[in-house]
Enzyme design. Structure first.
Site, short mmCIF file in Angstrom:
data_model
loop_
_atom_site.label_atom_id
_atom_site.label_comp_id
_atom_site.label_asym_id
_atom_site.label_seq_id
_atom_site.Cartn_x
_atom_site.Cartn_y
_atom_site.Cartn_z
N GLU A 1 0.91 -1.22 -0.40
CA GLU A 1 0.37 0.06 -0.14
C GLU A 1 1.23 0.99 0.15
O GLU A 1 0.56 2.33 -0.48
CB GLU A 1 -0.93 -0.58 1.20
CG GLU A 1 -1.85 -1.58 1.37
CD GLU A 1 -2.50 -1.49 0.44
OE1 GLU A 1 -3.14 -0.35 -0.84
OE2 GLU A 1 -3.22 -3.17 -0.10
N HIS B 1 1.76 1.82 -3.54
CA HIS B 1 0.53 2.53 -4.12
C HIS B 1 0.80 4.22 -4.05
O HIS B 1 0.87 5.43 -4.99
CB HIS B 1 -0.86 2.48 -3.26
CG HIS B 1 -1.52 1.09 -4.50
ND1 HIS B 1 -1.53 1.53 -5.95
CD2 HIS B 1 -1.66 -0.78 -3.73
CE1 HIS B 1 -2.28 0.05 -6.27
NE2 HIS B 1 -2.28 -0.90 -5.26
N GLU C 1 -0.80 -0.58 -9.82
CA GLU C 1 -0.39 -1.88 -9.32
C GLU C 1 0.73 -2.50 -9.38
O GLU C 1 1.37 -2.56 -8.17
CB GLU C 1 -1.70 -3.18 -9.73
CG GLU C 1 -1.21 -3.72 -9.26
CD GLU C 1 -1.99 -3.93 -8.09
OE1 GLU C 1 -3.11 -2.89 -7.68
OE2 GLU C 1 -1.91 -5.08 -6.90
#
Lengths: 478, 478
Positions: free
Chosen positions: A253, A256, A282
């Site tokens: 995460e 991201h 992604e």
């Protein structure tokens, strides 16, 4: 200056959209149980306002005026992207957008209950509604195109089902071979205090360059990232029996988040301030997850820190743990190899639902027979099968980006590592040369190039599975 | 059915408004530091959309049509209230609303910095802007009325500066007498673990009837309540040296929450689903704070629970602590008696700012000389003086409701306790007969009656300071 006026208005639409992002985060992380009905109404009201504002005649007029203005290259890209989205959006009636938002928010709650009871029948009518809505949406946008392609394009404008199929066939073949080589997962004993896990997750995110003045880290059932370049929020989840899951999720995460935080704020509301595609997004999480936190060097650096917390895990144990190939039922817990079979299986079902060869009621059977065929597993119940993921409550066409993004991550890693020799950095806990490389080659461009073009500029090659397959083979064939 | 169509539309506006409430909560409790700029844009976009939707010609047309419809009494009240608000809102231009929202959100952040540095000069230009905006807003609505009265009416439509003045003169006189009797605060030793404080706060809120499926409790610099009847959020704050502050704040905010949660959901979006006024709202928090958690019985019940947590505090020590009259600089930490002098002082300054007798730059002097006169305190810096509260960043006319609400709370308590003899319940930790009485006499009516009328129906008397003064005298004169 119609260009300025146009994008001032568009930014206002984006602000409302980003308010919706905070509400979505709140729903997963903070909202009391019974708040859901009000939240569904809030989303519906917000999405219809956003749709109305974005598709207003005034925007159309400003687009036409701006086209006559003398623009620089960057402005032209912004205008072109905006015009494409405007054309698409104006085809979908506002009532349909509000209706879809309500159905989806409600379905999310039903999915939660259905999964808790492992009862697909409870969820099926809601999934059918979403499928109908998604088909209808696609037919508004382009009635001549295969509906799933319309949605796929929403996730990544370089993708089509046909392209996905070509990549997935190669990946599937390679992985079915690789799956013959399985590794037993070393057993873990003892308890891994959640507060200590959190401390480590935060340290790793900090080392990757996460800016805590512009972000948060919280807990949710499924880890996710949401937000923008000044307020970006990631979540992870903690298992007191196993500290690796939380660390790998936090790394993923944070990847991201680095992308969102790396997008140029001065271009907020234009194509250049936006992520290139969901596959590209992604790729930014997977490059860190697979090539940092599944690498030997990372654990050589981290294990002394784990020891300080009282966890006696050798680098080899850690590496063995996060790289054991043990096919299981749950995608988000899957190993690096079998993971893609989950995505491929789901893509096959999505395509079947859209071409009519699979009915909603048959999903559990389709799911379970593929799990048997690809991973040799007998699915015990729907909670561990077709009900495991939240994503279908939000529509279709997103899933393939998980594997396509991973494929791109391998390409980016191959290129970056060849140039920068990152492994020795990693063994010292220095990660930011990769952050910088990604910022330069991916983040700063936003959506200036189409997704395929962006990757070609960064790596010399269009997206393709060679690097991923080579990476997995070199690591997993003894 | 124009009535139905009208209120369906109004509910949509309310959903967007309530989304803003969640964003506001998030800003105080969750938001990363640098998220503020985006948040200011989000609020501005949202408030202008809400304003546009509410003031649209379509709403005006539906109001006119509904007036010709045969309505029952409740519907008539809803329509009348809505029409009044519509007339008011249509007088204020949308750009002014968006501009005001941006100025206020930004000023909030400047206030934070200014308070941290105790630097009023930094905040002054922003406060001046807000003052100008508020005067402008009032002049749009009613140029012939004293501007502060226009804003006061927003908080409580039964209030005027003149009425407030009549009540405040009586309260001021009584309190200046009471302040001659001071009580020394017993000294506390030891540490009061924050997690244990939280546990106790949650237990007390539960006993009061707080529904955790429809609410949350978190931490913020200043305790507050926000939300609606299915998603209501309260905050408190913890001092490891002193457990009483967190408990009293939790009781206070739970009182607010019980009101919000007690409003009839089926009337959401109409006058009947809304709180009667901000004074009424404050009466619901203060009745619990002052008449439950500052009462002997409460501490007789709670102190054994405190003992279980390892805190050896006798009921008498606790009671002595929360009732000690020790004037201080900070309103939110003030005792039950001197509290009102903070509100009165601020009201006097607000009135001065609006009638022109006080300039923004003179606020610190005005503040400090009154603190000296009323409470005998020499203010050491602005952080402990005129910069202590966040409220002016949100406008004017709200502050008097703190004391007016407390005054009403005493009236409600006098009536309820006379009828129900609640003290013996309280000493057993049973609080819900008061919850039920408030629900029946206040909550369920929403905004069906005007605030004065509502209190008269509940207590037999219009709002007045007699009960408050009697309560304070009986408790604080030895």
């Amino acid at each position: 200056m119609p260009y300025k006026e146009l994008f001032d208005k568009i930014r206002n639409v984006c602000y409302l959209g980003s308010a919706g992002g905070i509400l979505g985060w709140d729903q997963e992380v903070m909202m009391p149980k019974r708040g859901i009905e009000m939240r569904a109404h809030q989303f519906a009201a917000l999405s219809s306002v956003v749709h109305d504002m974005f598709t207003s005649k005034q925007i159309g007029k400003l687009i036409r005026q701006t086209k006559k203005e003398k623009l620089n290259e960057a402005q032209s890209v912004n205008l072109k992207t905006l015009e494409k989205e405007y054309r698409k959006a104006t085809k979908v009636p506002t009532e349909h957008v509000a209706h879809a938002s309500k159905i989806k928010t409600h379905a999310t709650e039903v999915w939660r209950e259905a999964r808790a009871k492992s009862d697909f029948k409870k969820f099926a009518p809601h999934l059918q509604k979403i499928l109908d809505i998604e088909k209808k949406t696609a037919s508004y946008i382009n009635p001549r195109k295969f509906a799933l392609d319309v949605h796929l394009e929403d996730s990544d404008e370089s993708l089509t089902c046909k392209k996905v199929d070509v990549h997935f066939k190669k990946i599937k073949k390679a992985i079915l071979q690789l799956l013959k080589h399985r590794h037993v997962k070393p057993e873990l004993k003892g308890a891994y205090d959640v507060a200590k896990q959190e401390k480590i997750c935060r340290m790793v995110a900090t080392k990757m360059g996460f800016d805590w003045d512009r972000g948060r880290m919280d807990v949710s059932t499924h880890p996710f990232t949401t937000g923008n370049c000044v307020d970006c929020r990631i979540t992870t989840r903690y298992d007191p029996k196993e500290p690796f899951q939380s660390i790998l999720a936090a790394v993923h995460e944070t990847g991201h988040a680095l992308y969102d935080l790396g997008l140029p704020y001065e271009h907020y509301g234009t194509a250049q301030g936006d992520a290139a595609s969901l596959s590209t997004h992604e790729s930014q999480s997977r490059i860190w997850e697979n090539h940092l936190s599944r690498g030997k060097e990372f654990w050589h650096w981290l294990s002394p820190h784990l020891k300080k917390e009282g966890w006696n895990l050798t680098p080899e144990q850690c590496y063995g743990h996060v790289n054991a190939v043990v096919p299981g039922f749950i995608r988000v817990n899957a190993d690096e190899v079998s993971y893609h079979m989950h995505v491929i299986l789901r893509f096959e079902i999505e395509r079947g639902l859209f071409d009519g060869s699979i009915k909603v009621k048959d999903i559990p059977d389709e799911w379970n027979s593929r799990m048997q065929e690809y991973l040799g597993l007998k699915v015990p119940n729907d909670a561990k099968g077709c009900l495991q993921d939240i994503h279908w409550t939000n529509g279709f066409g997103y899933f393939p980006t998980y594997s396509i993004g991973t494929m791109i991550a391998a390409q980016l890693w191959e290129k970056a590592n060849k140039k920068l020799k990152l492994e020795s950095d990693f063994s010292k806990g220095k990660f930011t040369r990769l952050t910088d490389w990604l910022k330069e080659n991916i983040h700063q461009h936003g959506r200036r190039y189409d997704p395929d073009e962006l990757i070609k500029r960064a790596t010399g090659q269009k997206p393709n599975p060679s690097a991923l397959i080579a990476h997995l083979r070199s690591k997993h064939i003894p």
